[in-house]
Design a protein around this motif. Structure first.
Motif, PDB file in Angstrom:
ATOM      1  N   ILE A  24       0.824  -1.222   0.000  1.00  0.00           N
ATOM      2  CA  ILE A  24       0.000   0.000   0.000  1.00  0.00           C
ATOM      3  C   ILE A  24       0.854   1.267   0.000  1.00  0.00           C
ATOM      4  N   ALA A  25       2.174   1.118  -0.130  1.00  0.00           N
ATOM      5  CA  ALA A  25       3.064   2.278  -0.004  1.00  0.00           C
ATOM      6  C   ALA A  25       2.840   3.322  -1.086  1.00  0.00           C
ATOM      7  N   ASP A  26       2.243   2.918  -2.251  1.00  0.00           N
ATOM      8  CA  ASP A  26       2.028   3.883  -3.331  1.00  0.00           C
ATOM      9  C   ASP A  26       0.670   4.559  -3.249  1.00  0.00           C
ATOM     10  N   ARG A  27      -0.108   4.245  -2.219  1.00  0.00           N
ATOM     11  CA  ARG A  27      -1.412   4.883  -2.060  1.00  0.00           C
ATOM     12  C   ARG A  27      -1.255   6.225  -1.346  1.00  0.00           C
ATOM     13  N   PRO A  28      -2.092   7.189  -1.674  1.00  0.00           N
ATOM     14  CA  PRO A  28      -2.001   8.504  -1.010  1.00  0.00           C
ATOM     15  C   PRO A  28      -2.156   8.371   0.506  1.00  0.00           C
ATOM     16  N   GLY A  29      -1.201   8.960   1.234  1.00  0.00           N
ATOM     17  CA  GLY A  29      -1.250   8.960   2.684  1.00  0.00           C
ATOM     18  C   GLY A  29      -0.797   7.671   3.346  1.00  0.00           C
ATOM     19  N   GLN A  30      -0.357   6.694   2.532  1.00  0.00           N
ATOM     20  CA  GLN A  30       0.036   5.399   3.096  1.00  0.00           C
ATOM     21  C   GLN A  30       1.539   5.125   2.952  1.00  0.00           C
ATOM     22  N   GLU A  31       2.284   6.096   2.428  1.00  0.00           N
ATOM     23  CA  GLU A  31       3.720   5.862   2.258  1.00  0.00           C
ATOM     24  C   GLU A  31       4.406   5.646   3.607  1.00  0.00           C
ATOM     25  N   THR A  32       3.989   6.406   4.611  1.00  0.00           N
ATOM     26  CA  THR A  32       4.538   6.268   5.957  1.00  0.00           C
ATOM     27  C   THR A  32       3.416   5.846   6.909  1.00  0.00           C
ATOM     28  N   VAL A  33       3.649   4.744   7.609  1.00  0.00           N
ATOM     29  CA  VAL A  33       2.665   4.200   8.547  1.00  0.00           C
ATOM     30  C   VAL A  33       3.341   4.039   9.900  1.00  0.00           C
TER      31      VAL A  33
END
Length: 333
Positions: free
Chosen positions: A196-205
């Motif tokens: 999911i790293a390429d989804r908006p807002g999901q690069e950093t969790v």
């Protein structure tokens, strides 16, 4: 004391010494962007092993100190072998105490242990249940991810953490080989986050650490900055593959005797305790002459019991203490 030693086995804390380590060799240099979080202080697990008043390591342990410091300089795991009770696990806690590196991250290996157990866990069922309840919490995948001891040790901190991988020889045949790439590269991926790293807002969790802190993971990968102080222990119950051995600094610990045994007793029972229990120490070390297996904690248990029973039955002091110092390889009487 040899001038290049960072860890000196001095007994007392000296947090500034870790800063005297030179830069790592080029092939062991890691450059991840730092992740800041509060590292917990030493906990009761360390205090139980070190005693209330840790004392310096005897001067004749120079070779042990040389190998420990070699592992620190080279940023390599320390593979410590020895009989049960020889102080293998205690060494990791002593390193954390003296160098001020905080709580020891502990991974107790069993026959069912897999590499992923040490890296992270993902509570998919918990997330599914929260999603069915419609609470909205399930959208934050980081709530269901927790880094294990090895995964937490590989976070990009400026000061290394101490990681104890205890009783690696208890693992199945695959785990030592599975550790190779992680220990060599100092990083690993979390597939649930990489997807999911390429989804908006999901690069950093933000995920939980083994310490219960929340830290950011970017791009689904955990990369180290300061390679952790890794202590792997073995009771010599199996051989390890050559690729793992060449990535480690080997240290074989003999059972504590003489000054090292005295230091251990003083650390747990205070000044004069060694001289006051010479009879029990002699009874314990007598086992060496016939090759009996007696872990050191048997002696510590016997001294503790003797101190509390001597007031009521002073004549039976040695007899009562001796009940706890029967050789492990001889069976019950």
């Amino acid at each position: 004391m040899t001038g290049w030693f960072v860890y000196q086995g001095a007994g007392g804390p000296d947090p500034g010494r870790i800063g005297r380590l030179p830069a790592p060799p080029p092939w062991r240099a890691f450059d991840a962007e730092p992740v800041e979080y509060e590292v917990p202080p030493l906990d009761s697990a360390s205090l139980r092993r070190l005693g209330e008043s840790p004392v310096p390591m005897p001067v004749q342990e120079t070779e042990t100190l040389e190998l420990v410091n070699a592992a620190l300089y080279l940023r390599r795991p320390l593979l410590v072998t020895g009989e049960p009770g020889s102080g293998k696990s205690t060494l990791a806690h002593s390193l954390a105490h003296e160098l001020g590196l905080g709580r020891v991250l502990q991974w107790a290996v069993v026959s069912r242990s897999e590499l992923k157990d040490g890296l992270y866990t993902y509570d998919a069922i918990g997330r599914l249940q929260d999603n069915q309840l419609g609470s909205g919490q399930a959208e934050d995948i980081g709530r269901y991810l927790r880094l294990g001891p090895l995964g937490t040790a590989l976070l990009a901190t400026d000061r290394p953490r101490v990681l104890l991988i205890d009783e690696l020889d208890k693992s199945d045949i695959d785990l030592p080989n599975d550790l190779l790439n992680v220990l060599e590269e100092g990083e690993f991926g979390i597939p649930e986050l990489e997807r999911i790293a390429d989804r908006p807002g999901q690069e950093t969790v933000h995920v939980l650490t083994d310490d219960g802190r929340r830290v950011p993971v970017t791009g689904g990968r955990v990369r180290c900055r300061a390679f952790p102080v890794v202590v792997m222990t073995s009771n010599r119950e199996r051989e390890f593959p050559a690729p793992l051995l060449r990535r480690c600094v080997p240290l074989d610990l003999e059972p504590p005797r003489d000054q090292r045994l005295a230091a251990m007793i003083l650390a747990h029972f205070g000044a004069e305790s060694y001289d006051e229990n010479l009879d029990l120490v002699g009874q314990f070390t007598q086992a060496e002459s016939d090759g009996a297996l007696r872990p050191t904690d048997q002696l510590l248990n016997a001294i503790f019991l003797a101190q509390h029973t001597a007031r009521q039955e002073p004549r039976r002091r040695e007899e009562i203490a001796g009940l706890l110092m029967r050789p492990l390889d001889r069976g019950p009487r």
